[in-house]
Scaffold this motif. Structure first.
Motif, PDB file in Angstrom:
ATOM      1  N   SER A 231       0.891  -1.147   0.015  1.00  0.00           N
ATOM      2  CA  SER A 231       0.116   0.017   0.170  1.00  0.00           C
ATOM      3  C   SER A 231       0.711   1.193   0.085  1.00  0.00           C
ATOM      4  CB  SER A 231      -0.810  -0.133   1.236  1.00  0.00           C
ATOM      5  OG  SER A 231      -0.279   0.073   2.394  1.00  0.00           O
ATOM      6  N   LEU A 232       2.092   1.110   0.281  1.00  0.00           N
ATOM      7  CA  LEU A 232       2.886   2.274   0.481  1.00  0.00           C
ATOM      8  C   LEU A 232       4.002   2.379  -0.884  1.00  0.00           C
ATOM      9  CD1 LEU A 232       3.814   2.720   4.184  1.00  0.00           C
ATOM     10  CD2 LEU A 232       2.020   3.847   3.014  1.00  0.00           C
ATOM     11  N   GLU A 233       3.448   1.375  -1.922  1.00  0.00           N
ATOM     12  CA  GLU A 233       4.613   1.735  -3.016  1.00  0.00           C
ATOM     13  C   GLU A 233       4.359   2.990  -3.706  1.00  0.00           C
ATOM     14  OE1 GLU A 233       7.064   0.302  -5.264  1.00  0.00           O
ATOM     15  OE2 GLU A 233       6.292  -1.347  -3.788  1.00  0.00           O
ATOM     16  N   GLY A 234       5.684   3.612  -3.879  1.00  0.00           N
ATOM     17  CA  GLY A 234       5.634   5.059  -4.412  1.00  0.00           C
ATOM     18  C   GLY A 234       5.463   5.772  -3.302  1.00  0.00           C
ATOM     19  N   LYS A 235       5.375   5.520  -2.019  1.00  0.00           N
ATOM     20  CA  LYS A 235       5.361   6.645  -1.051  1.00  0.00           C
ATOM     21  C   LYS A 235       6.451   6.463   0.106  1.00  0.00           C
ATOM     22  CE  LYS A 235       0.293   6.545  -1.105  1.00  0.00           C
ATOM     23  NZ  LYS A 235      -0.867   6.237  -0.360  1.00  0.00           N
ATOM     24  N   GLY A 236       6.944   7.519   0.834  1.00  0.00           N
ATOM     25  CA  GLY A 236       7.773   7.554   1.782  1.00  0.00           C
ATOM     26  C   GLY A 236       9.072   7.400   1.638  1.00  0.00           C
ATOM     27  N   GLU A 237       9.502   7.485   0.263  1.00  0.00           N
ATOM     28  CA  GLU A 237      10.892   7.301  -0.087  1.00  0.00           C
ATOM     29  C   GLU A 237      11.924   8.119   0.286  1.00  0.00           C
ATOM     30  OE1 GLU A 237      12.164   4.413  -1.680  1.00  0.00           O
ATOM     31  OE2 GLU A 237      10.324   3.573  -2.232  1.00  0.00           O
ATOM     32  N   PRO A 238      12.927   7.763   1.022  1.00  0.00           N
ATOM     33  CA  PRO A 238      14.000   8.550   1.431  1.00  0.00           C
ATOM     34  C   PRO A 238      14.671   9.042   0.091  1.00  0.00           C
ATOM     35  CG  PRO A 238      14.680   6.698   2.129  1.00  0.00           C
ATOM     36  CD  PRO A 238      13.209   6.320   1.335  1.00  0.00           C
ATOM     37  N   PRO A 239      15.392  10.213   0.115  1.00  0.00           N
ATOM     38  CA  PRO A 239      16.458  10.737  -1.140  1.00  0.00           C
ATOM     39  C   PRO A 239      17.309   9.534  -1.568  1.00  0.00           C
ATOM     40  CG  PRO A 239      16.573  12.230   0.746  1.00  0.00           C
ATOM     41  CD  PRO A 239      15.803  11.109   1.378  1.00  0.00           C
ATOM     42  N   THR A 240      17.516   9.360  -2.562  1.00  0.00           N
ATOM     43  CA  THR A 240      18.784   8.229  -3.373  1.00  0.00           C
ATOM     44  C   THR A 240      20.081   8.529  -2.734  1.00  0.00           C
ATOM     45  OG1 THR A 240      17.068   8.078  -5.324  1.00  0.00           O
ATOM     46  CG2 THR A 240      19.429   7.244  -5.445  1.00  0.00           C
ATOM     47  N   ALA A 241      20.381   7.381  -2.146  1.00  0.00           N
ATOM     48  CA  ALA A 241      21.913   7.675  -1.687  1.00  0.00           C
ATOM     49  C   ALA A 241      22.979   7.404  -2.540  1.00  0.00           C
ATOM     50  CB  ALA A 241      21.993   6.485  -0.607  1.00  0.00           C
ATOM     51  N   SER A 242      24.285   8.365  -2.455  1.00  0.00           N
ATOM     52  CA  SER A 242      25.162   8.305  -3.488  1.00  0.00           C
ATOM     53  C   SER A 242      26.057   6.985  -3.116  1.00  0.00           C
ATOM     54  CB  SER A 242      26.024   9.545  -3.562  1.00  0.00           C
ATOM     55  OG  SER A 242      25.327  10.801  -3.999  1.00  0.00           O
ATOM     56  N   PRO A 243      26.488   6.378  -4.083  1.00  0.00           N
ATOM     57  CA  PRO A 243      27.228   5.057  -3.556  1.00  0.00           C
ATOM     58  C   PRO A 243      28.607   5.496  -3.120  1.00  0.00           C
ATOM     59  CG  PRO A 243      27.463   5.488  -6.104  1.00  0.00           C
ATOM     60  CD  PRO A 243      26.283   6.511  -5.674  1.00  0.00           C
ATOM     61  N   PRO A 244      29.048   5.035  -2.165  1.00  0.00           N
ATOM     62  CA  PRO A 244      30.380   5.452  -1.337  1.00  0.00           C
ATOM     63  C   PRO A 244      31.563   4.956  -2.282  1.00  0.00           C
ATOM     64  CG  PRO A 244      29.516   3.231  -0.560  1.00  0.00           C
ATOM     65  CD  PRO A 244      28.497   3.659  -1.590  1.00  0.00           C
ATOM     66  N   ALA A 245      32.488   5.663  -2.274  1.00  0.00           N
ATOM     67  CA  ALA A 245      33.944   5.647  -3.114  1.00  0.00           C
ATOM     68  C   ALA A 245      34.634   4.200  -2.750  1.00  0.00           C
ATOM     69  CB  ALA A 245      34.811   6.806  -3.316  1.00  0.00           C
ATOM     70  N   PRO A 246      35.218   3.378  -3.596  1.00  0.00           N
ATOM     71  CA  PRO A 246      35.953   2.436  -2.817  1.00  0.00           C
ATOM     72  C   PRO A 246      37.280   2.940  -2.013  1.00  0.00           C
ATOM     73  CG  PRO A 246      36.360   2.521  -5.266  1.00  0.00           C
ATOM     74  CD  PRO A 246      35.413   3.606  -5.090  1.00  0.00           C
ATOM     75  N   VAL A 247      37.688   2.098  -1.025  1.00  0.00           N
ATOM     76  CA  VAL A 247      38.792   2.323  -0.303  1.00  0.00           C
ATOM     77  C   VAL A 247      39.836   1.572  -0.943  1.00  0.00           C
ATOM     78  CG1 VAL A 247      40.046   2.160   1.698  1.00  0.00           C
ATOM     79  CG2 VAL A 247      37.697   3.205   1.555  1.00  0.00           C
ATOM     80  N   ASP A 248      40.848   1.966  -1.226  1.00  0.00           N
ATOM     81  CA  ASP A 248      42.142   1.368  -2.053  1.00  0.00           C
ATOM     82  C   ASP A 248      42.686   0.193  -1.075  1.00  0.00           C
ATOM     83  OD1 ASP A 248      41.700   2.700  -4.257  1.00  0.00           O
ATOM     84  OD2 ASP A 248      43.405   4.167  -3.904  1.00  0.00           O
ATOM     85  N   ASP A 249      42.881   0.493   0.221  1.00  0.00           N
ATOM     86  CA  ASP A 249      43.544  -0.492   0.988  1.00  0.00           C
ATOM     87  C   ASP A 249      42.525  -1.249   1.649  1.00  0.00           C
ATOM     88  OD1 ASP A 249      44.106   1.721   4.100  1.00  0.00           O
ATOM     89  OD2 ASP A 249      42.283   1.357   2.696  1.00  0.00           O
TER      90      ASP A 249
END
Length: 272
Positions: A231-249
């Motif tokens: 019933s909440l399809e399309g509702k209550g969505e938080p902002p889209t998160a940006s993917p984190p950059a990889p950590v080389d080590d």
């Protein structure tokens, strides 16, 4: 009307002594245990990068937050008296259903056991809001949730900035966006008492370690799953998160695991 842990009413008083919610709030994620510093310092190796005690603690806290805030969202849909309160409830349900998917997906990959119940403190918040009605419910929900989310915001940012574990950073990025969205939703109700927030957020707890200690499931206990209702399809969505950059080590960082979001086990009980 009194609940087990709080006195209802906008002033949140206990007897003649002023006790703000902050006094019984833990200064870490949504009232979870103050973890022993020795445990937090422990680090293990995983294919997704080093996993510190703080990383483990964070994943547990994300799960715990949903175990009480998701039901609060359900209460808001049933008892909220304004459209803004009901909208805030939708965001609580959807945001924590998504975070629950993520935390349940990465926990077994990182060897983390998740709880099935909120802490006594968190259950106290839920009991208070379950007992409240009308405008009293609206105002208490907005204030309690604004305090708890404001309290955890910096903790999430610290994990996101310092963790070298790919999966934990992904979860922290998602949690950061979700918490900011929930802060915004509480403020949009127009019922947040900003004058009280600083003291309520920064005060220390007084109820002892068991008050904020998670109860881990017994062996073989089915996992509770927080599901997003159709019933909440399309509702209550938080902002889209940006993917984190990889950590080389970070070992395995090149694999770039996708943002977690597992499906639940058919035998697991769900929260409708």
């Amino acid at each position: 009307m009194r609940s087990r842990y709080f006195v209802t009413g906008t002033s949140l008083l206990i007897g003649s002594v002023v006790v703000t919610l902050g006094v019984i709030m833990s200064p870490v994620l949504t009232g979870v245990q103050q973890t022993n510093q020795t445990n937090l310092a422990k680090t293990s190796s995983t294919q997704y990068g080093p996993l510190t005690g703080a990383d483990r603690d964070f994943v547990v806290k994300v799960r715990l937050a949903g175990l009480w805030e998701y039901p609060v969202g359900q209460l808001a849909l049933k008892k909220g008296t304004t459209a803004a309160v009901k909208t805030a409830g939708e965001h609580l349900i959807v945001g924590h259903a998504q975070l629950d998917d993520a935390s349940r997906d990465i926990a077994p990959k990182l060897g983390i056991t998740l709880p099935n119940k909120p802490t006594p403190q968190q259950q106290g918040f839920l009991d208070t809001l379950t007992a409240a009605t009308g405008k009293n419910f609206d105002s208490q929900m907005a204030q309690i949730l604004r305090i708890t989310h404001g309290q955890i915001f910096s903790s999430i940012a610290k994990i996101r900035a310092t963790s070298k574990n790919t999966l934990v950073r992904q979860l922290a990025t998602q949690a950061n966006n979700t918490v900011l969205d929930h802060i915004t939703q509480m403020e949009n109700t127009g019922m947040v008492d900003y004058e009280r927030l600083p003291a309520q957020i920064t005060s220390t707890p007084t109820q002892g370690p068991n008050f904020t200690k998670p109860v881990m499931p017994k062996p073989g206990e089915p996992m509770v799953v927080l599901k997003k209702p159709a019933s909440l399809e399309g509702k209550g969505e938080p902002p889209t998160a940006s993917p984190p950059a990889p950590v080389d080590d970070a070992p395995g960082a090149s694999a770039s695991p996708t943002t977690p979001g597992a499906t639940s086990s058919p035998s697991a009980p769900t929260v409708p």
